[in-house]
Design an enzyme around this catalytic site. Structure first.
Site, PDB file in Angstrom:
ATOM      1  N   HIS A  82       0.898  -1.189  -0.033  1.00 51.41           N
ATOM      2  CA  HIS A  82      -0.022   0.076  -0.051  1.00 51.41           C
ATOM      3  C   HIS A  82       1.083   1.266  -0.085  1.00 51.41           C
ATOM      4  O   HIS A  82       1.992   1.196   0.724  1.00 51.41           O
ATOM      5  CB  HIS A  82      -0.994   0.060   1.088  1.00 51.41           C
ATOM      6  CG  HIS A  82      -0.424   0.126   2.475  1.00 51.41           C
ATOM      7  ND1 HIS A  82      -0.306   1.318   3.138  1.00 51.41           N
ATOM      8  CD2 HIS A  82       0.100  -0.884   3.630  1.00 51.41           C
ATOM      9  CE1 HIS A  82       0.305   1.176   4.395  1.00 51.41           C
ATOM     10  NE2 HIS A  82       0.258  -0.290   4.563  1.00 51.41           N
ATOM     11  N   ASP A  84      -0.421   4.408   0.732  1.00 50.04           N
ATOM     12  CA  ASP A  84      -0.576   5.470   1.906  1.00 50.04           C
ATOM     13  C   ASP A  84       0.130   5.398   3.318  1.00 50.04           C
ATOM     14  O   ASP A  84       0.651   4.126   3.593  1.00 50.04           O
ATOM     15  CB  ASP A  84      -2.052   5.432   2.172  1.00 50.04           C
ATOM     16  CG  ASP A  84      -2.628   4.073   2.721  1.00 50.04           C
ATOM     17  OD1 ASP A  84      -2.392   3.202   2.265  1.00 50.04           O
ATOM     18  OD2 ASP A  84      -3.364   4.437   3.709  1.00 50.04           O
ATOM     19  N   ASP A 145       6.011   1.842   6.755  1.00 49.72           N
ATOM     20  CA  ASP A 145       4.762   1.281   6.600  1.00 49.72           C
ATOM     21  C   ASP A 145       3.853   2.157   5.516  1.00 49.72           C
ATOM     22  O   ASP A 145       3.156   3.146   5.949  1.00 49.72           O
ATOM     23  CB  ASP A 145       4.109   1.094   7.889  1.00 49.72           C
ATOM     24  CG  ASP A 145       2.642   0.484   7.829  1.00 49.72           C
ATOM     25  OD1 ASP A 145       2.362  -0.033   6.863  1.00 49.72           O
ATOM     26  OD2 ASP A 145       2.073   0.494   8.942  1.00 49.72           O
ATOM     27  N   GLU A 179      -5.032   1.920   2.547  1.00 46.62           N
ATOM     28  CA  GLU A 179      -5.005   0.762   3.327  1.00 46.62           C
ATOM     29  C   GLU A 179      -5.225   1.184   5.050  1.00 46.62           C
ATOM     30  O   GLU A 179      -5.813   0.255   5.670  1.00 46.62           O
ATOM     31  CB  GLU A 179      -3.653  -0.055   3.226  1.00 46.62           C
ATOM     32  CG  GLU A 179      -3.669  -1.469   3.932  1.00 46.62           C
ATOM     33  CD  GLU A 179      -3.046  -1.458   5.339  1.00 46.62           C
ATOM     34  OE1 GLU A 179      -3.090  -2.509   6.157  1.00 46.62           O
ATOM     35  OE2 GLU A 179      -2.681  -0.207   5.755  1.00 46.62           O
ATOM     36  N   GLU A 180      -4.451   2.156   5.283  1.00 49.44           N
ATOM     37  CA  GLU A 180      -4.518   2.499   6.656  1.00 49.44           C
ATOM     38  C   GLU A 180      -5.910   3.118   7.297  1.00 49.44           C
ATOM     39  O   GLU A 180      -5.885   3.142   8.411  1.00 49.44           O
ATOM     40  CB  GLU A 180      -3.429   3.687   6.982  1.00 49.44           C
ATOM     41  CG  GLU A 180      -1.915   3.288   6.518  1.00 49.44           C
ATOM     42  CD  GLU A 180      -1.251   2.191   7.695  1.00 49.44           C
ATOM     43  OE1 GLU A 180      -2.113   1.964   8.384  1.00 49.44           O
ATOM     44  OE2 GLU A 180      -0.095   1.964   7.368  1.00 49.44           O
ATOM     45  N   ASP A 202       4.029  -6.319   3.649  1.00 48.06           N
ATOM     46  CA  ASP A 202       3.746  -5.299   4.644  1.00 48.06           C
ATOM     47  C   ASP A 202       4.179  -5.542   6.143  1.00 48.06           C
ATOM     48  O   ASP A 202       4.650  -6.906   6.043  1.00 48.06           O
ATOM     49  CB  ASP A 202       2.372  -5.078   4.606  1.00 48.06           C
ATOM     50  CG  ASP A 202       1.655  -3.589   5.402  1.00 48.06           C
ATOM     51  OD1 ASP A 202       2.690  -2.891   6.068  1.00 48.06           O
ATOM     52  OD2 ASP A 202       0.626  -3.343   5.507  1.00 48.06           O
ATOM     53  N   HIS A 384       3.703   3.588  12.306  1.00 41.80           N
ATOM     54  CA  HIS A 384       2.625   4.569  12.943  1.00 41.80           C
ATOM     55  C   HIS A 384       3.359   5.724  13.876  1.00 41.80           C
ATOM     56  O   HIS A 384       2.521   6.283  14.793  1.00 41.80           O
ATOM     57  CB  HIS A 384       1.650   3.891  13.534  1.00 41.80           C
ATOM     58  CG  HIS A 384       0.623   3.131  12.325  1.00 41.80           C
ATOM     59  ND1 HIS A 384      -0.858   3.246  12.754  1.00 41.80           N
ATOM     60  CD2 HIS A 384       1.083   2.450  11.263  1.00 41.80           C
ATOM     61  CE1 HIS A 384      -0.998   2.315  11.512  1.00 41.80           C
ATOM     62  NE2 HIS A 384      -0.065   2.070  10.864  1.00 41.80           N
TER      63      HIS A 384
END
Length: 411
Positions: A82, A84, A145, A179-180, A202, A384
């Site tokens: 992903h 994003d 990520d 995705e997030e 991921d 994150h």
């Protein structure tokens, strides 16, 4: 003299500088147009590397095919990451830097703001002593990520373009948006993608395979109170805040997310907004087993029914919305999918570890839509957050795992 960077590291450093942060509670698809900036960059690179059927859909997702270079009955295998980054920390003006030959000490990310990544908090830092670490400046996340996964898959594409002697079947490449915020896999065109199965790249520690996630749902609670003057409230007022508190008291405290780990599921209140006349609450429900998942939803209904019996029908409204399901039941009938992943990891001298994810991935949604899709980790840590980092060795190793895996289906 600075070290020469490998292609996967050079790619990663370019990609993380593109702001692709998605946002919650947005009806736009994708939730931010800036995600398409990276998509356009990837499309150009894919075309330059000889990929075909390259396109970006309206949702900003990228699709590409690497044609087979030999006659083979190998399955069509997809590789997905992903683009994003999470809304949890800023992704604007990401400034990565490389700490060469990490010495095992605390890392000062930002001296002016006194932002320090400490080994006593992040013990896994000590696993990377002697390696080169890519870190942030402490003001943004890094974006590993999942731009680590994006870079590793793109490195695979380049490898096959420059090593035609390595035989492989048809390979599908996909990059998703949002995705997030739990949306990307929902509008990814798996019909156009047309893979027999796929792997998301991921997740964190190198060598991990994730073939099992939570089953997940949202529980949206709306409580309708009766507002009257407090001086004349006896036997008339129904305080929606009070009813909301009683609702939460009936949720088992020992089964909330702050009290569980491993394979234990949970209830988690994420929002409470209350007035006397109306109170809204939101919970997320998670469980690895379908039996446990259904039991959690049934318990929420039981609470609502009980409070309605006390305060009157319609006082409590409960909406249960399924988010995603564990991919394991979809993957289980095709053991070849995990067998090849294990072998690809072992080829790099790493013992594969199969770890259930206490969360979800694009693979959860895609598997639920009929595309079996376990996850392979990409090597980063501390996702994150401003403390996110990845070693250059991890990027390079995971890129080789991706190559090993893609080539493994040709006998």
């Amino acid at each position: 003299m600075a070290k020469e960077l490998s292609h996967v590291v050079e790619r990663f450093l370019r990609y993380v500088k593109v702001d692709t942060q998605s946002i919650h509670n947005c009806t736009a698809i994708p939730t931010t147009e800036k995600q398409k900036d990276l998509a356009r960059m990837l499309i150009k690179e894919l075309e330059e590397l000889g990929a075909v059927d390259v396109r970006m859909c309206d949702a900003g997702c990228v699709y590409a095919t690497i044609p087979a270079n030999c006659e083979t009955d190998a399955p069509v295998v997809g590789f997905i990451a992903h683009m994003d980054t999470t809304p949890d920390a800023s992704g604007t003006n990401v400034t990565p830097r490389i700490i060469e030959n990490y010495d095992g000490k605390d890392i000062v990310l930002n001296e002016e703001k006194d932002i320090v990544m400490r080994t006593e908090v992040f013990e896994h830092m000590l696993n990377y002593v002697g390696q080169d670490l890519i870190v942030t400046d402490g003001t943004t996340l890094l974006g590993a990520d999942d731009k680590a996964g994006v870079a590793e898959i793109m490195d695979m594409v380049e490898y096959f373009a420059t090593h035609p002697e390595v035989k492989h079947g048809t390979i599908k490449v996909g990059f998703t948006t949002d995705e997030e915020v739990g949306k990307g896999g929902k509008y990814y065109d798996i019909g156009y993608f047309n893979a027999d199965f796929a792997y998301t790249f991921d997740g964190q520690t190198t060598g991990e395979i994730n073939a099992e996630t939570f089953n997940a749902a949202d529980a949206n609670v709306t409580i309708h109170g009766v507002q009257v003057h407090p001086g004349r409230a006896k036997d008339k007022m129904i305080n929606a805040i009070t009813v909301g508190r009683k609702f939460d008291e009936l949720v088992p405290e020992a089964q909330t997310c702050e009290h569980v780990d491993g394979r234990e599921g949970y209830y988690h209140m994420t929002n409470f907004n209350g007035t006397v006349s109306k109170t809204t609450m939101k919970y997320i429900l998670r469980d690895f087993s379908m039996e446990g998942f259904l039991a959690r939803k049934a318990h929420m209904r039981k609470i609502a029914d009980f409070l309605n019996s006390v305060y009157g029908e319609g006082t409590v409204e409960l909406e249960l919305v399924d988010s995603y399901f564990s991919m394991y039941e979809v993957i289980k009938p095709m053991p070849i999918i995990l067998d090849h992943a294990r072998t690809a990891i072992k080829q790099e001298g790493i013992v594969p570890r199969e770890v259930p994810i206490r969360g979800g991935t694009d693979g959860s949604i895609l598997s639920g839509r009929g595309l079996p899709c376990p996850n392979i980790s990409t090597g980063y840590q501390n996702g994150h957050s401003v403390y996110e980092y990845v070693s250059t060795k991890a990027l390079e190793t995971c890129a080789r795992i991706c190559i090993n895996l893609a080539a493994s289906f040709v006998k």
